[in-house]
Design an enzyme around this catalytic site. Structure first.
Site, mmCIF file in Angstrom:
data_model
loop_
_atom_site.group_PDB
_atom_site.id
_atom_site.type_symbol
_atom_site.label_atom_id
_atom_site.label_comp_id
_atom_site.label_asym_id
_atom_site.label_seq_id
_atom_site.Cartn_x
_atom_site.Cartn_y
_atom_site.Cartn_z
ATOM 1 N N LYS A 119 96.998 143.847 10.890
ATOM 2 C CA LYS A 119 97.669 143.619 12.274
ATOM 3 C C LYS A 119 97.556 142.329 12.904
ATOM 4 C CE LYS A 119 95.412 147.658 13.355
ATOM 5 N NZ LYS A 119 94.837 148.805 14.063
ATOM 6 N N ARG A 125 100.270 152.773 15.165
ATOM 7 C CA ARG A 125 100.947 153.715 14.136
ATOM 8 C C ARG A 125 101.166 155.092 15.021
ATOM 9 N NH1 ARG A 125 97.981 157.082 9.671
ATOM 10 N NH2 ARG A 125 97.772 158.450 11.525
ATOM 11 N N ASP A 183 99.594 158.983 16.072
ATOM 12 C CA ASP A 183 99.280 160.462 15.646
ATOM 13 C C ASP A 183 100.440 161.237 15.168
ATOM 14 O OD1 ASP A 183 96.597 160.011 16.068
ATOM 15 O OD2 ASP A 183 96.609 160.796 17.923
ATOM 16 N N ARG A 229 92.274 158.348 37.483
ATOM 17 C CA ARG A 229 91.350 158.474 38.771
ATOM 18 C C ARG A 229 90.673 157.157 39.317
ATOM 19 N NH1 ARG A 229 87.981 163.980 37.004
ATOM 20 N NH2 ARG A 229 89.709 165.335 36.537
ATOM 21 N N PHE A 243 85.894 165.414 22.030
ATOM 22 C CA PHE A 243 86.665 164.243 21.594
ATOM 23 C C PHE A 243 85.925 163.091 20.714
ATOM 24 C CE2 PHE A 243 89.615 165.229 25.179
ATOM 25 C CZ PHE A 243 90.835 165.487 24.209
ATOM 26 N N TYR A 278 88.538 149.849 15.554
ATOM 27 C CA TYR A 278 87.397 150.932 15.461
ATOM 28 C C TYR A 278 86.141 150.496 14.981
ATOM 29 C CZ TYR A 278 91.944 153.287 15.858
ATOM 30 O OH TYR A 278 93.081 153.606 16.364
ATOM 31 N N GLN A 315 83.661 167.086 27.557
ATOM 32 C CA GLN A 315 84.779 166.694 26.981
ATOM 33 C C GLN A 315 84.816 165.616 26.221
ATOM 34 O OE1 GLN A 315 87.735 164.180 29.312
ATOM 35 N NE2 GLN A 315 88.736 166.273 29.842
ATOM 36 N N HIS A 344 88.379 146.850 28.566
ATOM 37 C CA HIS A 344 89.479 147.547 28.953
ATOM 38 C C HIS A 344 88.865 148.907 29.273
ATOM 39 C CE1 HIS A 344 93.633 148.708 28.486
ATOM 40 N NE2 HIS A 344 93.479 149.707 27.553
ATOM 41 N N ALA A 397 106.363 151.819 8.904
ATOM 42 C CA ALA A 397 105.339 152.649 7.791
ATOM 43 C C ALA A 397 104.035 152.555 8.476
ATOM 44 C CB ALA A 397 105.487 152.185 6.472
ATOM 45 N N GLU A 446 93.724 151.434 31.768
ATOM 46 C CA GLU A 446 94.677 152.382 30.862
ATOM 47 C C GLU A 446 95.003 153.473 31.770
ATOM 48 O OE1 GLU A 446 94.217 153.154 26.445
ATOM 49 O OE2 GLU A 446 93.633 154.662 27.299
ATOM 50 N N THR A 491 99.819 154.976 28.089
ATOM 51 C CA THR A 491 99.469 155.719 26.851
ATOM 52 C C THR A 491 100.792 156.092 26.276
ATOM 53 O OG1 THR A 491 98.697 157.453 27.650
ATOM 54 C CG2 THR A 491 97.201 156.036 26.922
ATOM 55 N N HIS A 534 102.336 151.285 25.576
ATOM 56 C CA HIS A 534 102.162 151.839 24.000
ATOM 57 C C HIS A 534 103.230 152.168 23.323
ATOM 58 C CE1 HIS A 534 97.541 152.924 24.704
ATOM 59 N NE2 HIS A 534 97.934 151.885 25.321
#
Length: 352
Positions: free
Chosen positions: A182, A122, A124, A289, A233, A162, A229, A283, A140, A32, A63, A92
């Site tokens: 989905k 969907r 953010d 980097r 997140f 998730y 970091q 993935h 939607a 990614e 992304t 994406h």
């Protein structure tokens, strides 16, 4: 049914776990990337692409920013990947901030350019918005977007999953139902939010199988290049950061070389552990980097092959000084939260 799901379903279980294979195969990897916002970031991105292209990933995704903020950057990066490399790009695409007609037009643009893999999300809400509100004339949710893409062309469609449940889902079961919608709408596979304890993913896979989901559920791997970091997140994304991970990175703050070694070790061990349970596709978020991702792939037995890289990609990299990857920031500002730029899917809370 995919091989990995078949293995997970049929392997003999011992004390609730699958029996471990004696020899791990070379895994199938995808990467990614994040669309750049500045010229130096663009140089670093294409330096990363050039470095990782010889590893021949199954596909590479790019992304999309919150509220559609990086649509132009995502589009230009994906089209350049298609035009100048042998890599298979996956764009994406989100529902946020665009009408259905605008999303469909962008999808047709990708298809006409030969980009046939979409990561349908969907998305953010834009900066400043706390809740997601569908565009009145837009899609939607992600399942509607998947169905819309299916009407346009025969896309290869990935969606998000998730293992620890999306933070805004009303319950784990509701989150799983959403994933099933989905996939039932026509998605080919799901790519998971990152996780660190393998058992979390395996129990999630059990629940997917019990719900009748047999599509590939590709584990998302997040190399920990910056522990603090990741902690920030993870708190937003609902991802558990285990104590053993904190202990491993304790004392590495002033030693970037040691930190990279530990990060590589953690990711390789995570992938090898999942391989013993029948999984063989992963993935990896590169954070633009190459060095850490390349080291992980090498440790897993992945070796470079001859690839096509046009002079448009390679020439600037031969004459331009690229900032040291160990010292430069990633292509998003962690101090401004998840709404700035286009953080990786696995550092976001994309839901659909």
């Amino acid at each position: 049914m995919t091989n990995s799901l078949s293995n997970w379903l049929s392997e003999k279980r011992i004390d609730g776990s699958l029996s471990r294979n004696s020899k791990a195969s070379i895994p199938i990897l995808s990467f990614e990337f994040v669309p750049p916002r500045t010229a130096p970031m663009e140089q670093r991105l294409w330096h990363c692409i050039q470095g990782l292209a010889p590893l021949a990933p199954r596909f590479v995704s790019v992304t999309y920013g919150a509220g559609g903020t990086t649509q132009a950057g995502t589009l230009s990066t994906v089209l350049r990947l298609k035009r100048e490399t042998d890599l298979v790009p996956a764009a994406h695409l989100t529902c946020v901030g665009a009408t259905r007609e605008e999303v469909d037009d962008l999808a047709r643009c990708y298809w006409d350019a030969g980009v046939h893999h979409i990561v349908a999300l969907r998305g953010d809400p834009p900066a400043g918005a706390t809740d997601y509100n569908p565009q009145p004339a837009g899609y939607a949710c992600a399942s509607n977007l998947v169905a819309g893409l299916r009407r346009i062309a025969d896309f290869d469609i990935s969606v998000a999953a998730y293992p620890e449940t999306h933070p805004t889902a009303s319950s784990p079961d509701a989150d799983l139902d959403n994933l099933k919608r989905k996939l039932d709408a026509g998605a080919t596979r799901a790519i998971t939010q990152y996780f660190f304890d393998s058992e979390i993913y395996l129990r999630f896979l059990d629940r997917c199988l019990a719900a009748g989901i047999t599509a590939p559920i590709i584990p998302g791997i997040m190399p920990v290049s910056d522990y603090e970091q990741i902690v920030r997140f993870s708190a937003v994304c609902g991802v558990t950061v285990p104590a053993w991970l904190r202990n491993l990175f304790d004392g590495t703050e002033e030693n970037p070389d040691l930190r990279r070694i530990v990060a590589s070790m953690v990711a390789v061990e995570q992938i090898r552990t999942l391989q013993t349970y029948g999984l063989n596709e992963f993935h990896i978020s590169t954070l633009n980097r190459a060095d850490l991702t390349y080291a992980i792939a090498h440790s897993l037995g992945v070796r470079p092959i001859q690839t096509n890289a046009s002079h448009n990609v390679t020439d600037p990299l031969e004459t331009t000084e690229i900032p040291d990857e160990r010292e430069t920031s990633t292509d998003f500002d962690t101090t401004k939260g998840l709404q700035e730029g286009a953080p990786p899917l696995m550092l976001r809370t994309l839901f659909g």
